[in-house]
Structures are given as structure tokens and as C-alpha cells.
Write a protein that holds these residues in place. Structure first.
Motif, PDB file in Angstrom:
ATOM      1  N   CYS A 113      19.048  -3.175  32.935  1.00 38.98           N
ATOM      2  CA  CYS A 113      19.948  -4.268  32.558  1.00 38.98           C
ATOM      3  C   CYS A 113      21.366  -4.232  33.400  1.00 38.98           C
ATOM      4  CB  CYS A 113      20.447  -4.187  30.992  1.00 38.98           C
ATOM      5  SG  CYS A 113      21.129  -5.857  30.372  1.00 38.98           S
ATOM      6  N   GLN A 114      21.882  -2.924  33.689  1.00 37.28           N
ATOM      7  CA  GLN A 114      22.956  -2.628  34.562  1.00 37.28           C
ATOM      8  C   GLN A 114      22.684  -3.022  35.841  1.00 37.28           C
ATOM      9  OE1 GLN A 114      24.866   1.139  34.022  1.00 37.28           O
ATOM     10  NE2 GLN A 114      24.329   1.328  31.979  1.00 37.28           N
ATOM     11  N   GLN A 115      21.613  -2.864  36.223  1.00 36.83           N
ATOM     12  CA  GLN A 115      21.018  -3.266  37.604  1.00 36.83           C
ATOM     13  C   GLN A 115      20.595  -4.730  37.768  1.00 36.83           C
ATOM     14  OE1 GLN A 115      22.397  -0.443  38.911  1.00 36.83           O
ATOM     15  NE2 GLN A 115      20.664  -0.383  40.502  1.00 36.83           N
ATOM     16  N   LYS A 116      20.909  -5.335  36.608  1.00 34.84           N
ATOM     17  CA  LYS A 116      20.357  -6.936  36.687  1.00 34.84           C
ATOM     18  C   LYS A 116      19.089  -7.288  36.955  1.00 34.84           C
ATOM     19  CE  LYS A 116      25.052  -8.290  37.899  1.00 34.84           C
ATOM     20  NZ  LYS A 116      25.814  -9.187  39.131  1.00 34.84           N
ATOM     21  N   MET A 117      18.206  -6.312  36.337  1.00 38.18           N
ATOM     22  CA  MET A 117      16.702  -6.530  36.561  1.00 38.18           C
ATOM     23  C   MET A 117      16.144  -6.706  35.084  1.00 38.18           C
ATOM     24  SD  MET A 117      16.275  -2.853  38.976  1.00 38.18           S
ATOM     25  CE  MET A 117      14.420  -3.046  39.171  1.00 38.18           C
ATOM     26  N   TYR A 118      16.480  -7.958  34.732  1.00 37.11           N
ATOM     27  CA  TYR A 118      16.420  -8.223  33.357  1.00 37.11           C
ATOM     28  C   TYR A 118      15.002  -8.583  32.756  1.00 37.11           C
ATOM     29  CZ  TYR A 118      21.212  -9.407  34.060  1.00 37.11           C
ATOM     30  OH  TYR A 118      22.500  -9.528  34.525  1.00 37.11           O
ATOM     31  N   PRO A 119      14.074  -8.868  33.433  1.00 33.62           N
ATOM     32  CA  PRO A 119      12.717  -8.749  32.828  1.00 33.62           C
ATOM     33  C   PRO A 119      12.120  -7.345  32.600  1.00 33.62           C
ATOM     34  CG  PRO A 119      12.703 -10.376  34.722  1.00 33.62           C
ATOM     35  CD  PRO A 119      13.952  -9.701  34.903  1.00 33.62           C
ATOM     36  N   ASN A 143      20.564  -3.974  20.754  1.00 41.39           N
ATOM     37  CA  ASN A 143      20.658  -5.279  20.470  1.00 41.39           C
ATOM     38  C   ASN A 143      21.609  -6.146  21.252  1.00 41.39           C
ATOM     39  OD1 ASN A 143      19.330  -5.643  17.747  1.00 41.39           O
ATOM     40  ND2 ASN A 143      20.404  -3.639  17.737  1.00 41.39           N
ATOM     41  N   TYR A 144      22.656  -5.460  21.956  1.00 37.16           N
ATOM     42  CA  TYR A 144      23.661  -6.319  22.703  1.00 37.16           C
ATOM     43  C   TYR A 144      23.065  -6.665  24.054  1.00 37.16           C
ATOM     44  CZ  TYR A 144      27.867  -7.609  25.077  1.00 37.16           C
ATOM     45  OH  TYR A 144      28.868  -8.341  25.814  1.00 37.16           O
ATOM     46  N   ASP A 145      22.355  -5.820  24.678  1.00 33.53           N
ATOM     47  CA  ASP A 145      21.640  -6.016  25.754  1.00 33.53           C
ATOM     48  C   ASP A 145      20.511  -7.357  25.716  1.00 33.53           C
ATOM     49  OD1 ASP A 145      23.338  -4.474  27.059  1.00 33.53           O
ATOM     50  OD2 ASP A 145      21.555  -2.881  28.026  1.00 33.53           O
ATOM     51  N   LEU A 146      19.924  -7.065  24.560  1.00 35.29           N
ATOM     52  CA  LEU A 146      18.770  -8.069  24.396  1.00 35.29           C
ATOM     53  C   LEU A 146      19.567  -9.333  24.068  1.00 35.29           C
ATOM     54  CD1 LEU A 146      15.956  -6.116  22.460  1.00 35.29           C
ATOM     55  CD2 LEU A 146      15.680  -6.989  24.714  1.00 35.29           C
ATOM     56  N   GLY A 147      20.379  -9.302  23.265  1.00 28.78           N
ATOM     57  CA  GLY A 147      20.977 -10.572  22.837  1.00 28.78           C
ATOM     58  C   GLY A 147      21.507 -11.271  24.178  1.00 28.78           C
ATOM     59  N   PHE A 148      21.974 -10.446  25.174  1.00 29.50           N
ATOM     60  CA  PHE A 148      22.795 -11.029  26.306  1.00 29.50           C
ATOM     61  C   PHE A 148      21.591 -11.555  27.234  1.00 29.50           C
ATOM     62  CE2 PHE A 148      23.574 -10.497  30.822  1.00 29.50           C
ATOM     63  CZ  PHE A 148      24.744 -11.190  30.972  1.00 29.50           C
ATOM     64  N   ILE A 149      20.456 -10.906  27.379  1.00 27.69           N
ATOM     65  CA  ILE A 149      19.465 -11.552  28.242  1.00 27.69           C
ATOM     66  C   ILE A 149      18.932 -12.765  27.678  1.00 27.69           C
ATOM     67  CG2 ILE A 149      16.761 -10.929  28.721  1.00 27.69           C
ATOM     68  CD1 ILE A 149      17.676  -8.134  28.946  1.00 27.69           C
ATOM     69  N   TYR A 150      18.652 -12.819  26.289  1.00 26.20           N
ATOM     70  CA  TYR A 150      18.079 -13.963  25.499  1.00 26.20           C
ATOM     71  C   TYR A 150      18.939 -14.986  25.784  1.00 26.20           C
ATOM     72  CZ  TYR A 150      13.847 -12.071  23.501  1.00 26.20           C
ATOM     73  OH  TYR A 150      12.467 -11.543  23.460  1.00 26.20           O
ATOM     74  N   TYR A 157      18.065 -19.312  22.758  1.00 26.48           N
ATOM     75  CA  TYR A 157      19.212 -19.124  21.753  1.00 26.48           C
ATOM     76  C   TYR A 157      18.778 -18.642  20.320  1.00 26.48           C
ATOM     77  CZ  TYR A 157      21.666 -21.622  25.545  1.00 26.48           C
ATOM     78  OH  TYR A 157      22.145 -21.871  26.856  1.00 26.48           O
ATOM     79  N   GLU A 158      17.555 -19.297  19.910  1.00 27.98           N
ATOM     80  CA  GLU A 158      17.212 -19.089  18.434  1.00 27.98           C
ATOM     81  C   GLU A 158      16.777 -17.441  18.547  1.00 27.98           C
ATOM     82  OE1 GLU A 158      17.064 -19.930  15.010  1.00 27.98           O
ATOM     83  OE2 GLU A 158      16.989 -21.538  15.915  1.00 27.98           O
ATOM     84  N   GLU A 159      16.062 -17.142  19.760  1.00 32.20           N
ATOM     85  CA  GLU A 159      15.583 -15.680  19.759  1.00 32.20           C
ATOM     86  C   GLU A 159      16.633 -14.606  19.974  1.00 32.20           C
ATOM     87  OE1 GLU A 159      14.223 -18.141  21.283  1.00 32.20           O
ATOM     88  OE2 GLU A 159      12.209 -18.067  21.547  1.00 32.20           O
TER      89      GLU A 159
END
Length: 205
Positions: A113-119, A143-150, A157-159
Motif C-alpha cells: 500500500c505504501q508503494q501504491k501497489m494497491y491490488p 482496516n485503514y488501508d483496506l478502507g482507503f483502497i475501497y 463505497y459500500e464495501e
């Protein structure tokens, strides 16, 4: 002459018996190796109930675990030094050796996530939750990073809402992250707005 013939026949019978015994021994050994390999490949835990193979299983398992932990320590050191790409490679090596370790997936996912490799980050963080469901309720960073990615990357948004809920609930317990509380509410408010839950969005904003 009859005596010589009998002796000759006896020696021949003895050689045949030895040959048969040797062949029987190697047939048994081959069968043991074949079926042992099959069982170990598909049912490794069954070896734990066989004393001899239990020693072998424990040795190989502990050896892989030990190697995995060594790679994980190297990865942690690299991450602390800001060498994220190197740390990711080291965590990948550790995961190959210990594929059921939730912490390894968690740490690599955060680095992705820090490297912006989100998938890749999403895959690892969800895998960490799959391997240890407590991560969903106790780990703020996941939870923060998954919330940010979604929210920001996938616009799902729902997820995203359950992850922001968890992050906000966990946040007071994690002193280092208290200054990010306002961002969490902002992101969740955005999710509420985009899912037409306007009263909840107003509350968060």
C-alpha cells in the motif's frame, strides 16, 4: 556324483533364495517410498501419528519455519530503514516458506500500500484476515488501508464502510494513530454520501 549334484542344487537354491529376498526387500522399499511420498504430499498431517515420520515432519517443518522467521526479521529491518522494495522481496521469500502466516501477509500488504501497489496490497490484507479473523477487529492498519483502497482506488463505497467502522472503533486503542481520526471520519462520510446515507454522512463530516 549324486552328492555333488545335491550340493550344487543346494547352492543354486540358496542363491535363488537370496535373490528373491533382495528383490522382496527392494520392492518393499520402493512401495514405502512411493506411498510415503504420496501420503506426505496430499496428507502431510497424517505423518504426525507415525513416530519415525513424526521426527522427519517436525524437522522439516521447523526448518522451514525457522528460515521464514529469519527472512521476516530481515524484511522488518529493511522496512524500518525505508527499503520497502527490498522488504517486500524478503517477506515474499518468508511467505513461500510459511504460507499460513497471517502476520507475513499483513506486513507485506501494508508495504504494498505504501508503494501504491494497491491490488497486491488488497490481496495480502484480505488474506491476512482470512488466516486470522481477529485482524478484522484488532488491527487498525489493515482496516485503514483496506478502507482507503475501497474508497479512493476502487470507489466501492459500500464495501469500504465496514473497514472504516472497524478502524474508527480501534483508533482510540492505538495512540500513535489518534491524529488520523478526522481522516477516518472524512473517508467514511464520503462513503455514506456516495451510498445516499446522508444523515450518517452529515454526522461524520
Amino acid at each position: 556324483k549324486d552328492l555333488e549334484e545335491k550340493e550344487k542344487q543346494k547352492r543354486e537354491d540358496l542363491r535363488n533364495s537370496k535373490s528373491k529376498l533382495i528383490k522382496f526387500f527392494f520392492d518393499c522399499l520402493w512401495a514405502l517410498l512411493f506411498w510415503g511420498s504420496f501420503i506426505y504430499l496430499f496428507f502431510p498431517n497424517s505423518f504426525k501419528h507415525i513416530p519415525v515420520f513424526n521426527l522427519i515432519y517436525n524437522y522439516t517443518h521447523e526448518d522451514s519455519y525457522t528460515k521464514s522467521q529469519k527472512e521476516a526479521k530481515k524484511a522488518e529491518k529493511a522496512a524500518n530503514e525505508g527499503l520497502n522494495s527490498e522488504a517486500i522481496d524478503l517477506y515474499s521469500k518468508a511467505i513461500i516458506l510459511d504460507t499460513q502466516n497471517a502476520k507475513l501477509f499483513r506486513n507485506r500488504g501494508l508495504l504494498y500500500c505504501q508503494q501504491k501497489m494497491y491490488p497486491s496490497s488488497k490481496h495480502d490484507l484480505l488474506k491476512a484476515i482470512e488466516l486470522d479473523s481477529n485482524n478484522k477487529y484488532d488491527d487498525w492498519a489493515i482496516n485503514y488501508d483496506l478502507g482507503f483502497i475501497y474508497t479512493e482506488i476502487e470507489k466501492k463505497y459500500e464495501e469500504a464502510i465496514p473497514f472504516w467502522n472497524s478502524a474508527i472503533n480501534i483508533s482510540p486503542k492505538v495512540n500513535n494513530y489518534n491524529d488520523l481520526t478526522e481522516f477516518q471520519y472524512g473517508f467514511r462520510g464520503l462513503c455514506f454520501y456516495n451510498t445516499k446515507k446522508y444523515d450518517s454522512a452529515i454526522y461524520d463530516y
